[in-house]
Enzyme design. Structure first.
Site, PDB file in Angstrom:
ATOM      1  N   LYS A   1      31.598  -2.275  -1.479  1.00  0.00           N
ATOM      2  CA  LYS A   1      31.416  -3.644  -1.991  1.00  0.00           C
ATOM      3  C   LYS A   1      31.656  -3.705  -3.489  1.00  0.00           C
ATOM      4  O   LYS A   1      32.091  -4.747  -4.019  1.00  0.00           O
ATOM      5  CB  LYS A   1      30.038  -4.179  -1.611  1.00  0.00           C
ATOM      6  CG  LYS A   1      28.850  -3.414  -2.191  1.00  0.00           C
ATOM      7  CD  LYS A   1      28.350  -4.010  -3.485  1.00  0.00           C
ATOM      8  CE  LYS A   1      27.221  -3.186  -4.067  1.00  0.00           C
ATOM      9  NZ  LYS A   1      26.666  -3.788  -5.320  1.00  0.00           N
TER      10      LYS A   1
ATOM     11  N   THR B   1      27.602  -9.573  -4.340  1.00  0.00           N
ATOM     12  CA  THR B   1      28.324  -8.960  -5.451  1.00  0.00           C
ATOM     13  C   THR B   1      29.651  -9.643  -5.728  1.00  0.00           C
ATOM     14  O   THR B   1      30.155  -9.582  -6.846  1.00  0.00           O
ATOM     15  CB  THR B   1      28.557  -7.456  -5.149  1.00  0.00           C
ATOM     16  OG1 THR B   1      27.348  -6.882  -4.683  1.00  0.00           O
ATOM     17  CG2 THR B   1      28.991  -6.722  -6.391  1.00  0.00           C
TER      18      THR B   1
END
Length: 332
Positions: free
Chosen positions: A192, A249
């Site tokens: 991520k 994120t």
């Protein structure tokens, strides 16, 4: 069995400091190892962490120390929160200090360069006698430090120990879900960060919300492919440590990786951006190890490959985008 009462957090960056605050709010005797003496002194003086977590008040009672041995001397649980590429060296130092029954919770997100090992694999080599758990999920340090609501995954193979660890850290605003899939939790946390750089580039370049939505969706597919190839479960990839962390994120300037990509999209070079930062931007190093691991496992990850090419090989962003859009059409 009851919760552990003595918790030591090793690593006083933003996330380590936030986890120390969390343990303290859960009622635990909490010690924080800070390599920087000025951080330890500030925490002990009630001034928070002015280096890595500015302007955030911490709960009273966190005992900070710049001596690792003293910091872990009474620990029943150690939470290891150093940058991924420093985990091996720190774990080796801990090996001489910890009794074998003391569990170690890994909160770093990344894959070791060179060896291409997950953090749990590194810990199993350096701390072979200590139970290992992984803490991962959508969690900006500043929000956790302020006691805003957060939910994460705690993964380990011993369900009884996992329940004790969850009881140790849970508080009204900090909720943990138990898992036995360490690999899935770690793959999600590493990939991520790379994808967040890509989303930051999209935002900084003004490529639109459609592009970012497509990137997150196709990025999740890359994450799942790598996780399954490494032995993770699809359920973990779709949970807090996978999809949850990815969504967080990839959508906020609070993310160091997203803001790094945003600056790239605006025309700054990687070296310029990193020179302005104190904290580590994990996605920069993870772009190397993630793409190398993908090649080793014969997994296609074109988005992560593009980030690697932009950050480490100097590829022009527009050229990278053109190459991605020109890939052969296929089934979803």
């Amino acid at each position: 069995m009851s919760a552990f009462q003595n918790v030591t957090v090793v690593g006083a960056g933003a996330w380590g400091t936030a986890l120390a605050a969390t343990a303290r709010r859960a009622g635990r005797t909490t010690r924080l190892y800070a390599r920087e003496t000025e951080v330890a002194e500030a925490v002990n003086a009630g001034k928070g962490n002015p280096v890595f977590l500015k302007d955030i008040e911490l709960p009273d009672g966190i005992q900070a120390n710049s001596d690792l041995g003293a910091a872990v001397a009474e620990a029943e649980v150690v939470i290891l929160v150093v940058p991924a590429q420093f985990l091996r060296a720190t774990a080796a130092d801990l090996a001489a200090l910890l009794s074998p029954e003391i569990p170690v919770v890994l909160a770093a997100k990344g894959i070791e360069q060179g060896s291409l090992k997950l953090m749990s694999e590194v810990a199993e080599e350096t701390l072979p006698d200590n139970p290992i758990a992984v803490l991962s999920g959508p969690s900006f340090a500043a929000e956790v430090a302020r006691a805003l609501p957060a939910a994460l995954t705690l993964a380990n193979t011993d369900e009884t120990l996992g329940k004790r660890l969850i009881d140790t850290l849970t508080s009204p605003m900090f909720r943990l879900y138990q898992s036995t899939d360490l690999v899935g939790a770690e793959i999600g946390g590493a990939v991520k960060n790379v994808l967040a750089i890509a989303c930051g580039i999209v935002e900084g370049r003004g490529l639109g919300d459609n592009a970012r939505a497509a990137l997150i969706t196709r990025g999740l597919a890359e994450m799942v492919r790598l996780g399954l190839a490494k032995g993770a479960t699809r359920e973990t990839m779709m949970g807090l440590a996978g999809l949850g962390d990815l969504v967080l994120t990839c959508n906020a300037m609070q993310s160091r990786n997203f803001s790094f990509g945003h600056a790239l999209g605006r025309g700054k070079s990687p070296d310029e951006i990193l020179a302005e930062r104190v904290a580590v931007t994990e996605g920069v190093t993870s772009a190397v190890s993630v793409t190398e691991l993908a090649r080793k496992l014969a997994v296609e990850m074109p988005l992560c490959d593009a980030v690697h090419a932009i950050v480490h090989e100097g590829r022009d962003i527009d050229t990278a985008m053109t190459m991605l859009m020109a890939r052969p059409l296929t089934f979803e």
